[in-house]
Design an enzyme around this catalytic site. Structure first.
Site: not given
Length: 850
Positions: A137, A139, A165, A254, A259, A288, A290-291, A310-311
């Site tokens: 990723q 920046y 990003t 995304s 955030r 974003g 997905v759980r 992610g998290r």
């Protein structure tokens, strides 16, 4: 989580939500907030999850599909599942092994890892641990050489793609981090960047990220590296088309996990239009919200080729290191396989919009299913057939499908879900004692009273000389929009409240909430106009402003209540920003939620300030008539300059089922009569009129008391006063002064009203509320619900109105146990973090205690 499970690295968790709970207990609050929080008021963060919650999967029986094949191919590489680990900064916040642990787990699962520019371990260490594809990723920094060196270093380490990003010219305004003053813990730093001060992620981004990034960066990246480039942060079809035209090798739908820009759309909601626009020209990935594995299948059905997780990866890492990440990935893949089997989906490529349905949940037990065959079906069909739709996507099949972007933005606001969440918790734990509802006590209501008071009002009309036809018309016809009982209300206001206004200055409304909406809609006329509110404040005013798209600004109450100097400073600050504060909403008596009562001196000073600054005051005082003892004069009774628009309701004074409120708007409007007339115009386009039957019942009650409603509330006022006293007395008994001081615990001591605000030494959020209900059998309301611009995270509200003395005593005891447990857990977490040595990246095998 048991000690044995920690020792073996296999936590007792079966879902990603359970992993989140485990991780929450092992992280200090600032670190948890940094990982879990979003931008602004976290509307987009919540919307990402809600978008998937709205999507259902349609079972398909006797499909004969056998064992489903979850494998897929992206950028000519076979993945064992349509899943990759999203780029996340500083895995070392969760475990010293950081990205090395994540790479081991990703390799075991056969899925890629996207490594952040701000990885806590070196690219070389990560690559040595990896057995599945690695992507970088990127920046783009102001210093392009820094970016070039990162890309070249990753290429030498064997990374296979770049993920640029594109939605972060600077980091979003993340209120949790601002309130916590978040700084990276000592030793946590980007392992692949030159030495610098990285302790403040937002500060570093502001100084170093290139804010002038444009589409030419793709050409520059191609000149720097031969690796394929995917763009992460695309949320619309137009940008997707431009990315393809610019030569992007892939698109990641995304919103940066909620955030960056708060109010940005949920990724699942915009995925269909982007998939339609791309039409198979390049892979489309979703990031974003997905759980669970069923979310992955839903994303595929909407047009994604794969998703990024992610998290939950950091949750697994915090819970049990690399084994925790492995288990998180295994759970998602297993759930995906189950969902594919039960929907008759043999391969990933077979997932289409026919799998989907959506349900709209309405108040009450009924749930309505509508087909999700509109936009999603068209988009996915076009994407997979190579056809790009030249016009708008239209709904087909059995019903229309709406995305959140088709609806007003306020509907994605977490504020509008707060009451639903409280109701859900209450129904889930019926044996818990609930201090949440601020409803009146109904022990003194008598059904027969309604008929008596209706007859009393009709007799009053007859005594005035009304004919039978006129009386019939009074009950069965709409009546004037301003209300039929304004004279009766004016008489009550004069006798009980000392407010002497002509009946024509009153508008009878459907509860106080409608009065708020009418007043705000009439008074806020320009985009620069601002509604000022005392914070914390009643959620109704916040919700009304959000629904009307009005700008809110808060004036924080002090420990002893509102200070006029703070109101003045806030008004002047808004004007310095080029805005125009128009009204200030305040509850001067026993406020909801703080319980504060404004002194008489402060009331006079506030009226003087309103005159000086040329603003109006919206006064709302629903609890004064049902609070024991003498009450101070209302702002409206002291108002000699017509600076106060007084909002009221008979829900607490008489009975809530009437749904009768009112607005006193006696301000003259040049060339148009009174402000009340203007409010009536708006009302005529909303509710037309307030129920004549409800008005008749209320009028009958007021007439029966000769205009002194206070006479009707002798018993109820005593009940509420006793309930408040019992609550405060029990809190004092459970937390003596020395214990309160040791915990950093305190609470307001209202002289009336329904509410006590309690400051606690931990984050009192929805997760804490769920723990309180489940483990301790007590329910309360997070105070953060009442802060329109953020705040109140370490406070909770207790409502004392609806409980018996025994319930209050037992409920406070349960609450005390919960507070003690949470405070102990918070202390242990902070102590362990401070004591934890920072491991070297080469040799340390230990894990942080959190």
């Amino acid at each position: 989580m048991s000690t044995e499970s920690l020792a073996t690295g296999v936590p007792d968790a079966l879902t990603l939500d359970e992993f989140a709970e485990l991780a929450r207990g092992r992280m200090p609050t600032p670190v948890w907030d940094f990982i879990s929080g979003g931008a602004g008021e976290e509307r987009t963060l919540a919307a990402n999850l809600a978008a998937f919650d709205r999507l259902g999967l349609r079972p398909r029986v006797l499909a004969g599909t056998g064992v489903p094949d979850t494998a897929t191919t992206v950028l000519d590489r076979v993945w064992s599942a349509p899943l990759a680990i999203a780029p996340l900064a500083y895995h070392t916040l969760a475990d010293p092994e950081g990205e090395v642990a994540s790479a081991h787990a990703a390799g075991a699962a056969g899925v890629p890892l996207v490594v952040s520019t701000f990885a806590g371990r070196t690219f070389e260490e990560i690559a040595a641990a990896a057995s599945a594809p690695l992507w970088l990723q990127v920046y783009c920094f102001r210093d392009r050489e820094t970016t070039r060196r990162l890309i070249e270093r990753a290429g030498r380490a064997g990374f296979e793609a770049l993920v640029l990003t594109v939605d972060a010219p600077r980091l979003g305004r993340r209120l949790r981090d601002l309130r916590n003053g978040f700084r990276l813990p000592a030793g946590v730093e980007p392992a692949n960047l030159a030495d610098a001060d990285y302790s403040s992620p937002s500060g570093h981004a502001l100084a170093e990220f290139d804010p002038a990034l444009d589409w030419s960066v793709l050409e520059w990246l191609r000149a720097v590296s031969p690796l394929p480039v995917l763009l992460k942060g695309v949320l619309g079809a137009a940008d997707a088309r431009r990315a393809i035209d610019a030569g992007a090798d892939g698109i990641v739908v995304s919103n940066h996990g909620g955030r960056q820009l708060d109010r940005a759309p949920a990724t699942a909601d915009v995925l269909p239009e982007i998939a339609s626009e791309v039409a198979g020209a390049c892979p489309v990935l979703l990031d974003g919200g997905v759980r669970r594995g069923s979310d992955v299948l839903a994303a595929l059905a909407l047009g994604a080729d794969a998703v990024l997780l992610g998290r939950p990866v950091l949750h697994g890492l915090a819970a049990a290191g690399r084994e925790g990440v492995s288990q998180v990935l295994d759970i998602v893949v297993d759930e995906l396989s189950d969902a594919m089997s039960l929907t008759g989906t043999a391969t990933v490529a077979d997932a289409g919009p026919d799998l989907l349905w959506t349900r709209a949940v309405v108040p009450g037990p009924a749930e309505e299913e509508t087909a999700l065959k509109g936009r999603a079906q068209t988009a996915v069909h076009d994407a997979r057939s190579g056809v790009r739709d030249a016009g708008p996507v239209r709904s087909v099949g059995t019903g229309a499908w709406l995305s959140a972007q088709d609806l007003h933005a306020s509907l994605s606001d977490p504020l509008l879900d707060t009451m639903n969440f409280l109701n859900e918790v209450t129904h889930r734990y019926p044996d818990a004692i609930s201090f949440a509802p601020g409803r009146p006590y109904d022990g003194y209501f008598d059904v027969e009273q309604i008929f008596t008071h209706l007859r009393g009002y009709l007799d009053h009309l007859a005594a005035e000389g009304r004919s039978p036809a006129e009386i019939r018309d009074t009950l069965f016809q709409y009546g004037p929009t301003g209300g039929r009982i304004r004279e009766v209300i004016a008489d009550w206001l004069r006798k009980d409240e000392g407010i002497d206004v002509p009946p024509e200055s009153i508008v009878v409304t459907v509860g106080c909430q409608e009065a708020m909406v009418l007043a705000l809609r009439a008074l806020i006329a320009q985009p620069e106009d601002v509604v000022m509110v005392a914070a914390p404040c009643y959620v109704g005013i916040t919700g009304a402003a959000r629904i009307l798209d009005l700008r809110l600004a808060g004036v924080a109450e002090r420990a002893d209540g509102l200070r006029v100097a703070d109101v003045e400073a806030a008004v002047r600050a808004e004007r310095a920003r080029g805005r125009r504060p128009r009204v200030f909403y305040v509850v001067p008596d026993h406020a909801n939620p703080s319980g504060h009562t404004m002194s008489l001196e402060t009331r006079h000073a506030l009226l003087d300030l309103a005159e000086q600054l040329d603003i109006l005051l919206l006064e709302d005082s629903p609890y004064r008539s049902v609070s024991p003892g003498p009450q101070l004069a209302t702002l409206k009774s002291l108002d000699h300059g017509r600076r106060v628009v007084h909002l009221g309701s008979f829900s607490k004074t008489l009975f809530p089922g009437a749904r009768v409120g009112f607005a006193i708007a006696d301000q003259p409007v040049a060339g148009a009569g009174l402000l009340a007339d203007e409010l009536a115009k708006i009302k005529s386009m909303i509710t037309v009129n307030t129920s004549p039957l409800s008005q008749a019942a209320v009028a009958g009650m007021l007439l029966a008391a000769d205009g002194h409603a206070s006479r009707l509330n002798t018993e109820t006022s005593a009940h509420y006063g006793n309930a408040m006293a019992a609550t405060l007395r029990r809190l004092d008994a459970c937390f003596p002064a020395d214990r309160r001081a040791g915990l950093g615990l305190d609470w307001t001591r209202p002289s009336g009203g329904f509410f006590v605000a309690v400051n606690v030494p931990f984050v009192a959020d929805n997760a804490a509320l769920a723990r309180s209900a489940q483990d301790f059998g007590v329910i309360w309301t997070p105070m953060s619900y009442f802060y329109p611009t953020g705040g109140g995270e370490r406070a909770l509200r207790l409502s004392t109105s609806y409980l018996s003395q025994d319930e209050i005593d037992e409920g406070v005891v349960r609450l005390a146990r919960f507070i003690e447990a949470e405070a102990e857990a918070e202390t242990e977490a902070r102590t362990e973090v401070q004591a934890e040595p920072h491991p070297s990246t080469e040799t340390e095998k230990g894990r942080p205690s959190w």
